[in-house]
Design an enzyme around this catalytic site. Structure first.
Site, PDB file in Angstrom:
ATOM      1  N   ASP A   8       0.425  -1.197  -0.095  1.00  0.00           N
ATOM      2  CA  ASP A   8      -0.103   0.534  -0.198  1.00  0.00           C
ATOM      3  C   ASP A   8       0.998   1.158  -0.112  1.00  0.00           C
ATOM      4  O   ASP A   8       2.008   0.843  -0.390  1.00  0.00           O
ATOM      5  CB  ASP A   8      -1.083   0.291   1.748  1.00  0.00           C
ATOM      6  CG  ASP A   8      -0.019   0.525   2.772  1.00  0.00           C
ATOM      7  OD1 ASP A   8       0.920   0.575   2.627  1.00  0.00           O
ATOM      8  OD2 ASP A   8      -0.723   0.293   3.509  1.00  0.00           O
ATOM      9  N   THR A  67       3.148  -1.364   8.880  1.00  0.00           N
ATOM     10  CA  THR A  67       3.342  -2.426   9.735  1.00  0.00           C
ATOM     11  C   THR A  67       3.393  -3.607   9.163  1.00  0.00           C
ATOM     12  O   THR A  67       4.403  -3.906  10.122  1.00  0.00           O
ATOM     13  CB  THR A  67       2.211  -2.106  10.974  1.00  0.00           C
ATOM     14  OG1 THR A  67       1.238  -3.024  10.096  1.00  0.00           O
ATOM     15  CG2 THR A  67       2.021  -1.339  11.467  1.00  0.00           C
ATOM     16  N   ASN A  99       6.933 -23.405   8.488  1.00  0.00           N
ATOM     17  CA  ASN A  99       5.375 -22.658   8.356  1.00  0.00           C
ATOM     18  C   ASN A  99       5.301 -23.451   6.840  1.00  0.00           C
ATOM     19  O   ASN A  99       4.101 -22.931   6.383  1.00  0.00           O
ATOM     20  CB  ASN A  99       4.973 -21.524   9.072  1.00  0.00           C
ATOM     21  CG  ASN A  99       5.642 -21.688  10.405  1.00  0.00           C
ATOM     22  OD1 ASN A  99       6.253 -20.732  10.496  1.00  0.00           O
ATOM     23  ND2 ASN A  99       4.830 -22.295  11.191  1.00  0.00           N
ATOM     24  N   ARG A 132       7.659 -33.745  10.020  1.00  0.00           N
ATOM     25  CA  ARG A 132       6.817 -32.835  11.307  1.00  0.00           C
ATOM     26  C   ARG A 132       5.707 -31.894  10.977  1.00  0.00           C
ATOM     27  O   ARG A 132       4.727 -31.707  11.217  1.00  0.00           O
ATOM     28  CB  ARG A 132       6.880 -32.737  12.885  1.00  0.00           C
ATOM     29  CG  ARG A 132       8.082 -31.786  12.671  1.00  0.00           C
ATOM     30  CD  ARG A 132       8.530 -32.232  13.932  1.00  0.00           C
ATOM     31  NE  ARG A 132       9.913 -31.370  14.644  1.00  0.00           N
ATOM     32  CZ  ARG A 132      10.959 -30.810  13.193  1.00  0.00           C
ATOM     33  NH1 ARG A 132      11.666 -31.699  12.871  1.00  0.00           N
ATOM     34  NH2 ARG A 132      11.482 -29.481  14.261  1.00  0.00           N
ATOM     35  N   HIS A 133       6.574 -31.106  10.303  1.00  0.00           N
ATOM     36  CA  HIS A 133       6.446 -29.098   9.725  1.00  0.00           C
ATOM     37  C   HIS A 133       4.841 -29.371   8.782  1.00  0.00           C
ATOM     38  O   HIS A 133       4.433 -28.988   8.451  1.00  0.00           O
ATOM     39  CB  HIS A 133       6.915 -28.860   9.195  1.00  0.00           C
ATOM     40  CG  HIS A 133       8.491 -28.105  10.028  1.00  0.00           C
ATOM     41  ND1 HIS A 133       7.935 -27.976  11.636  1.00  0.00           N
ATOM     42  CD2 HIS A 133       9.114 -28.777   9.977  1.00  0.00           C
ATOM     43  CE1 HIS A 133       9.295 -28.204  12.732  1.00  0.00           C
ATOM     44  NE2 HIS A 133      10.120 -28.421  11.423  1.00  0.00           N
ATOM     45  N   ARG A 136       1.300 -30.206  10.333  1.00  0.00           N
ATOM     46  CA  ARG A 136       0.908 -29.119  11.009  1.00  0.00           C
ATOM     47  C   ARG A 136      -0.031 -28.425  10.253  1.00  0.00           C
ATOM     48  O   ARG A 136      -0.745 -27.649   9.641  1.00  0.00           O
ATOM     49  CB  ARG A 136       1.659 -28.537  11.465  1.00  0.00           C
ATOM     50  CG  ARG A 136       2.619 -29.290  13.021  1.00  0.00           C
ATOM     51  CD  ARG A 136       4.003 -29.083  13.333  1.00  0.00           C
ATOM     52  NE  ARG A 136       4.093 -30.165  14.958  1.00  0.00           N
ATOM     53  CZ  ARG A 136       5.627 -29.798  15.097  1.00  0.00           C
ATOM     54  NH1 ARG A 136       6.458 -28.918  14.952  1.00  0.00           N
ATOM     55  NH2 ARG A 136       5.526 -31.416  16.229  1.00  0.00           N
TER      56      ARG A 136
END
Ligand code: RB5
Length: 149
Positions: A8, A67, A99, A132-133, A136
């Site tokens: 933005d 931010t 992630n 294992r990720h 998740r």
């Protein structure tokens, strides 16, 4: 590698610096705007970049606002988007490794250009570790499916 990038007005100047950095490194990108410092609404940019990344038209995305928060919250509403707010290099590699984050968000009003460029490089050069990720990440997808209309 091809990137989708957007900001933005609050992230416009940092986005320009990142684009110069990508050009210098020969990394392909598409700039989804905004294209001036005139006030605009960050969810509009999140939607364009988020949809393009979720559709796998781009390998990864970068979103910048004042931010890094609002533009990431909006992007994370799109199924398949995992946008991570990173203002340090540890988070920048951990969000890829653990992630499988596919969009990096940062705040121009929060960090300087030097650190932001290091974060970009770290994010782009890190890989998802799977294992294992993956279990998740799949649970995140299950939550998305549960709340999809
Ligand atoms: C715009 O003033 C500002 O609110 C936006 O760039 C961002 O920081 C929102 O999270």
């Amino acid at each position: 590698m091809k990137l989708a990038i957007g900001s933005d007005h609050g992230g416009f100047r940092l986005k320009k610096e990142i684009i110069e950095h990508l050009k210098a490194k020969g990394i392909g990108y598409k700039d989804f705007g905004t294209f001036s410092e005139e006030s605009c609404d960050y969810p509009d940019i999140s939607l364009e970049v988020g949809e393009a990344v979720a559709a796998k038209q781009y390998d990864l995305g970068i979103l910048i606002c004042g931010t890094g928060i609002g533009i990431g919250i909006a992007a994370n509403k799109i199924a398949g988007v995992r946008a991570a707010l990173c203002h340090d290099t540890f988070s920048a590699h951990a969000c890829r490794e653990h992630n499988n984050a596919n969009i990096l968000t940062m705040g121009e009003r929060v960090i300087g250009t030097g650190l932001a460029l290091e974060i970009v490089d770290t994010f782009l050069n890190s890989q998802f570790e799977g294992d294992r990720h993956l279990r998740r990440i799949n649970k995140i997808s299950d939550i998305e499916k549960k709340y999809q209309k």
